[in-house]
Design an enzyme around this catalytic site. Structure first.
Site, mmCIF file in Angstrom:
data_model
loop_
_atom_site.group_PDB
_atom_site.id
_atom_site.type_symbol
_atom_site.label_atom_id
_atom_site.label_comp_id
_atom_site.label_asym_id
_atom_site.label_seq_id
_atom_site.Cartn_x
_atom_site.Cartn_y
_atom_site.Cartn_z
ATOM 1 C CD GLN A 38 -2.902 -0.992 2.408
ATOM 2 O OE1 GLN A 38 -4.047 -0.590 2.279
ATOM 3 N NE2 GLN A 38 -2.423 -1.358 3.588
ATOM 4 C CB ALA A 57 7.303 -4.102 6.484
ATOM 5 C CG ASP A 66 0.741 0.676 15.848
ATOM 6 O OD1 ASP A 66 0.987 0.565 14.637
ATOM 7 O OD2 ASP A 66 -0.169 0.040 16.416
ATOM 8 C CE1 TYR A 106 5.043 -5.792 10.991
ATOM 9 C CE2 TYR A 106 3.703 -4.944 12.797
ATOM 10 C CZ TYR A 106 4.307 -4.761 11.570
ATOM 11 O OH TYR A 106 4.176 -3.560 10.916
ATOM 12 C CE LYS A 163 8.397 -2.317 10.610
ATOM 13 N NZ LYS A 163 8.855 -1.988 9.226
ATOM 14 C CD1 TRP A 175 -3.709 0.729 13.917
ATOM 15 C CD2 TRP A 175 -5.746 1.633 14.109
ATOM 16 N NE1 TRP A 175 -4.187 0.407 15.164
ATOM 17 C CE2 TRP A 175 -5.435 0.940 15.315
ATOM 18 C CE3 TRP A 175 -6.967 2.284 13.990
ATOM 19 C CZ2 TRP A 175 -6.316 0.889 16.391
ATOM 20 C CZ3 TRP A 175 -7.842 2.227 15.076
ATOM 21 C CH2 TRP A 175 -7.524 1.536 16.252
#
Length: 310
Positions: free
Chosen positions: A11, A63, A105, A128, A132, A157
């Site tokens: 995205q 990612a 986040d 995850y 990160k 989000w």
């Protein structure tokens, strides 16, 4: 200026493709890399690509984001989310070039009351988030003695051109008369387009050694829970003319405990953006970011309308 963008299939990568192609950049010097072009789990592939293209700006929008699957694929998650960024950072620091990297986040455990700042201690709950966070640490360490510039943008989000929560809710609202959505996890929906617009400006400022290297939180104004986001998405779709089985009033709130998943999620994903705001103001960049102060709900409404128009 050679610009190398990792993650063209995602995205955020798609949003960067639109943003950079519409900007004042020489298209012959921009390369967008996807899964078929470079295996991010293979350090040598990443290194060879960097050496051959020799970018002045590296944008890592790629990612491993399969949060639940990461619990059983930890090695792959760490290879893509930690080792690949480390390779990019090592190259950038040694060649005096710029790295713009996106994080999440999920590096926080979500137990804080209020919004997280960049000074808060990371404490990821699942694989995850741990992968990160490891990527963040590797980047910071690579630039300790390096000559390049970097920025790590933590966000939350994300939605855009691809699979995301909003698209899922609208699909389910077409199929079902009633929906049940979690209401005790809070965060800030972030448009991939908004992020790419911001990232493009920062990449340019970083390359000119104007923007200060470091970790920043990058999310729009406001906050919401998943239940509220689902209600807004459905209501926006109905107002735009969509025919759905479920109305916003047919969505019931439930606690996260009633929707167990393999990977734990932070209950609080709210991120404070004061640090980024100050840096943008210092460089007089806010005026160049027309959507910077647009609240998340207005962006979501516009996104839903665009989905229906396409």
């Amino acid at each position: 200026m050679n610009i190398l963008v990792f993650g063209k299939d995602g995205q955020l990568g798609k949003a960067f493709a639109e943003q950079l192609k519409a900007g004042q950049f020489n298209q012959d010097t921009i390369r967008f890399v996807g899964r078929a072009d470079c295996d991010l789990a293979n350090t040598q592939h990443v290194s060879d690509l960097l050496q051959s293209f020799q970018p002045q700006v590296i944008i890592n929008a790629a990612a491993y984001t399969a949060v639940d699957k990461a619990e059983s694929e930890s090695e792959l998650a760490f290879a893509i989310n930690a080792k690949a960024p480390e390779t990019m950072a090592s190259y950038a620091a040694s060649q005096d070039v710029t790295l713009l990297h996106f994080s999440t986040d999920y590096v926080f455990d979500g137990t804080k009351q209020g919004s997280y700042t960049e000074l808060d201690q990371a404490n990821p709950l699942g694989v995850y988030g741990k992968s990160k966070e490891a990527g963040e640490r590797a980047i910071v360490q690579a630039f300790v003695k390096g000559a390049g510039q970097y920025a790590i943008l933590r966000t939350s989000w994300v939605y855009g051109n691809g699979a995301n929560f909003i698209r899922t809710i609208l699909r389910l609202a077409k199929e079902r008369a009633e929906l049940r959505v979690i209401d005790d996890q809070f965060g800030i929906p972030t448009s991939a387009q908004w992020l790419a617009e911001l990232g493009s400006q920062l990449a340019s400022s970083l390359a000119n050694k104007q923007f200060a290297s470091g970790i920043y939180h990058a999310v729009p104004v406001g906050e919401i829970n998943w239940y509220g986001l689902a209600q807004l998405a459905v209501q926006s779709a109905i107002e735009a003319g969509a025919t759905l089985k479920a109305s916003s009033g047919a969505i019931s709130p439930i606690p996260a405990s009633q929707y167990p998943l393999p990977a734990p999620r932070p209950m609080n994903s709210r991120l404070a953006t004061n640090k980024l705001q100050s840096e943008l103001e210092r460089l007089d960049l806010v005026s160049k970011l027309p959507h910077w102060n647009t609240p998340w709900d207005k962006q979501v409404t516009a996104y839903v309308r665009q989905l229906l128009a396409d």
